[in-house]
Design an enzyme around this catalytic site. Structure first.
Site, PDB file in Angstrom:
ATOM      1  N   HIS A 117       0.833  -1.199   0.000  1.00 30.91           N
ATOM      2  CA  HIS A 117       0.000   0.000   0.000  1.00 30.91           C
ATOM      3  C   HIS A 117       0.875   1.259   0.000  1.00 30.91           C
ATOM      4  O   HIS A 117       0.622   2.207  -0.740  1.00 30.91           O
ATOM      5  CB  HIS A 117      -0.908   0.028   1.227  1.00 30.91           C
ATOM      6  CG  HIS A 117      -1.843  -1.134   1.329  1.00 30.91           C
ATOM      7  ND1 HIS A 117      -2.958  -1.286   0.525  1.00 30.91           N
ATOM      8  CD2 HIS A 117      -1.834  -2.214   2.149  1.00 30.91           C
ATOM      9  CE1 HIS A 117      -3.592  -2.390   0.852  1.00 30.91           C
ATOM     10  NE2 HIS A 117      -2.936  -2.977   1.835  1.00 30.91           N
ATOM     11  N   ASP A 165       7.345   6.355   9.327  1.00 31.38           N
ATOM     12  CA  ASP A 165       6.778   5.780  10.543  1.00 31.38           C
ATOM     13  C   ASP A 165       5.466   6.503  10.772  1.00 31.38           C
ATOM     14  O   ASP A 165       5.417   7.736  10.779  1.00 31.38           O
ATOM     15  CB  ASP A 165       7.709   5.942  11.738  1.00 31.38           C
ATOM     16  CG  ASP A 165       7.315   5.003  12.875  1.00 31.38           C
ATOM     17  OD1 ASP A 165       7.053   3.823  12.596  1.00 31.38           O
ATOM     18  OD2 ASP A 165       7.278   5.442  14.024  1.00 31.38           O
ATOM     19  N   TYR A 188      -5.993   1.235  10.905  1.00 35.39           N
ATOM     20  CA  TYR A 188      -7.095   1.818  11.665  1.00 35.39           C
ATOM     21  C   TYR A 188      -8.085   2.586  10.790  1.00 35.39           C
ATOM     22  O   TYR A 188      -9.015   3.215  11.306  1.00 35.39           O
ATOM     23  CB  TYR A 188      -6.545   2.774  12.730  1.00 35.39           C
ATOM     24  CG  TYR A 188      -5.676   2.102  13.770  1.00 35.39           C
ATOM     25  CD1 TYR A 188      -6.236   1.436  14.861  1.00 35.39           C
ATOM     26  CD2 TYR A 188      -4.276   2.131  13.664  1.00 35.39           C
ATOM     27  CE1 TYR A 188      -5.448   0.827  15.823  1.00 35.39           C
ATOM     28  CE2 TYR A 188      -3.475   1.522  14.623  1.00 35.39           C
ATOM     29  CZ  TYR A 188      -4.060   0.866  15.688  1.00 35.39           C
ATOM     30  OH  TYR A 188      -3.275   0.261  16.635  1.00 35.39           O
ATOM     31  N   ASP A 189      -7.919   2.537   9.478  1.00 34.24           N
ATOM     32  CA  ASP A 189      -8.755   3.325   8.567  1.00 34.24           C
ATOM     33  C   ASP A 189     -10.261   3.145   8.787  1.00 34.24           C
ATOM     34  O   ASP A 189     -11.012   4.123   8.729  1.00 34.24           O
ATOM     35  CB  ASP A 189      -8.412   3.003   7.108  1.00 34.24           C
ATOM     36  CG  ASP A 189      -7.098   3.622   6.657  1.00 34.24           C
ATOM     37  OD1 ASP A 189      -6.469   4.330   7.461  1.00 34.24           O
ATOM     38  OD2 ASP A 189      -6.700   3.393   5.501  1.00 34.24           O
ATOM     39  N   LYS A 235      -8.268   9.938  -0.330  1.00 36.43           N
ATOM     40  CA  LYS A 235      -7.408   9.700   0.825  1.00 36.43           C
ATOM     41  C   LYS A 235      -6.066  10.409   0.658  1.00 36.43           C
ATOM     42  O   LYS A 235      -5.570  11.060   1.587  1.00 36.43           O
ATOM     43  CB  LYS A 235      -7.200   8.205   1.035  1.00 36.43           C
ATOM     44  CG  LYS A 235      -6.380   7.880   2.279  1.00 36.43           C
ATOM     45  CD  LYS A 235      -6.219   6.375   2.455  1.00 36.43           C
ATOM     46  CE  LYS A 235      -5.316   6.061   3.636  1.00 36.43           C
ATOM     47  NZ  LYS A 235      -5.076   4.615   3.794  1.00 36.43           N
ATOM     48  N   HIS A 245      -2.679  11.854   6.400  1.00 34.49           N
ATOM     49  CA  HIS A 245      -1.404  12.181   7.025  1.00 34.49           C
ATOM     50  C   HIS A 245      -0.244  11.827   6.113  1.00 34.49           C
ATOM     51  O   HIS A 245       0.709  12.594   5.969  1.00 34.49           O
ATOM     52  CB  HIS A 245      -1.274  11.453   8.363  1.00 34.49           C
ATOM     53  CG  HIS A 245      -1.569   9.985   8.301  1.00 34.49           C
ATOM     54  ND1 HIS A 245      -2.718   9.469   7.753  1.00 34.49           N
ATOM     55  CD2 HIS A 245      -0.853   8.910   8.724  1.00 34.49           C
ATOM     56  CE1 HIS A 245      -2.707   8.152   7.839  1.00 34.49           C
ATOM     57  NE2 HIS A 245      -1.584   7.789   8.415  1.00 34.49           N
TER      58      HIS A 245
END
Length: 206
Positions: free
Chosen positions: A12, A71, A156-157, A177, A182
């Protein structure tokens, strides 16, 4: 053309970075492409910046190519910033998105909507050499739902809800997205840094 290695086996992340950095004249390689599939780099830093730099330095050292590492994590206000740098292993080993989401739901059980604020954070580091390191940080704010919504995304999407869009990250298209995430925001900052670095020229169409 420069070769740059992504310090991750996550398909991804590779796909997102390839799409959003396509204007630059370098070839983005996966760990598999350089014979390092399955490489497990310790992530023992206490910040996203420390962990992303550590991963990029290790891969650059092993391959001789510049390396990009990120990260990322989820910081929940009610949990004092947890799971933070431990997001991928929140529920323990082996890593499991399903287990992590279940633990997060349980950790926030009974917490009202107003207390479920959170943010996703990504720090991306491009390590070329010790005196040439680019670091970009991106954040996006949202809320944690009490149950999963949507079938897209990862991690956690399905629990991360963005009020302005009335959708979770798992309900967004890839383009939607990338525009607000982020990681998308960190990549945009990285693009700006790359545009100022003569080692990474923008492609010119013939």
């Amino acid at each position: 053309m420069n070769k740059v290695v992504l310090a991750s086996s996550n398909s991804h992340k590779l796909k997102e970075l390839q799409a959003m950095l396509s204007e630059f004249d370098f070839e983005l390689l996966s760990l598999s492409d350089v014979g390092l599939a399955g490489l497990d780099i310790p992530e023992d830093g206490d910040t996203f910046e420390a962990n992303s730099l550590q991963k990029a330095k290790v891969v650059a050292g092993l391959t001789g190519y510049p390396a990009i590492a990120d990260d990322s994590g989820l910081m929940v206000d009610h949990l004092n910033g947890a799971p933070g740098v431990y997001s991928a292993r929140y529920a323990g080993e082996p890593k499991s998105d399903k287990a992590n989401n279940a633990k997060l739901i349980e950790s926030l059980r009974g917490v009202p909507e107003s207390g479920r604020t959170a943010k996703f954070v990504t720090v991306i580091t491009l390590f070329v050499k010790e005196d040439q390191i680019l670091t970009a940080r991106g954040e996006v704010e949202g809320q944690i739902l009490s149950e999963e919504r949507g079938s897209g995304g990862f991690g956690y999407d399905p629990l991360f809800y963005v009020e302005s869009l009335d959708k979770t990250f798992a309900e967004l298209s890839g383009d939607e997205k990338n525009a607000i995430s982020h990681r998308g925001r960190a990549i945009l900052k990285l693009r700006s840094l790359l545009a100022e670095d003569h080692n990474f020229a923008v492609k010119h169409e013939d």
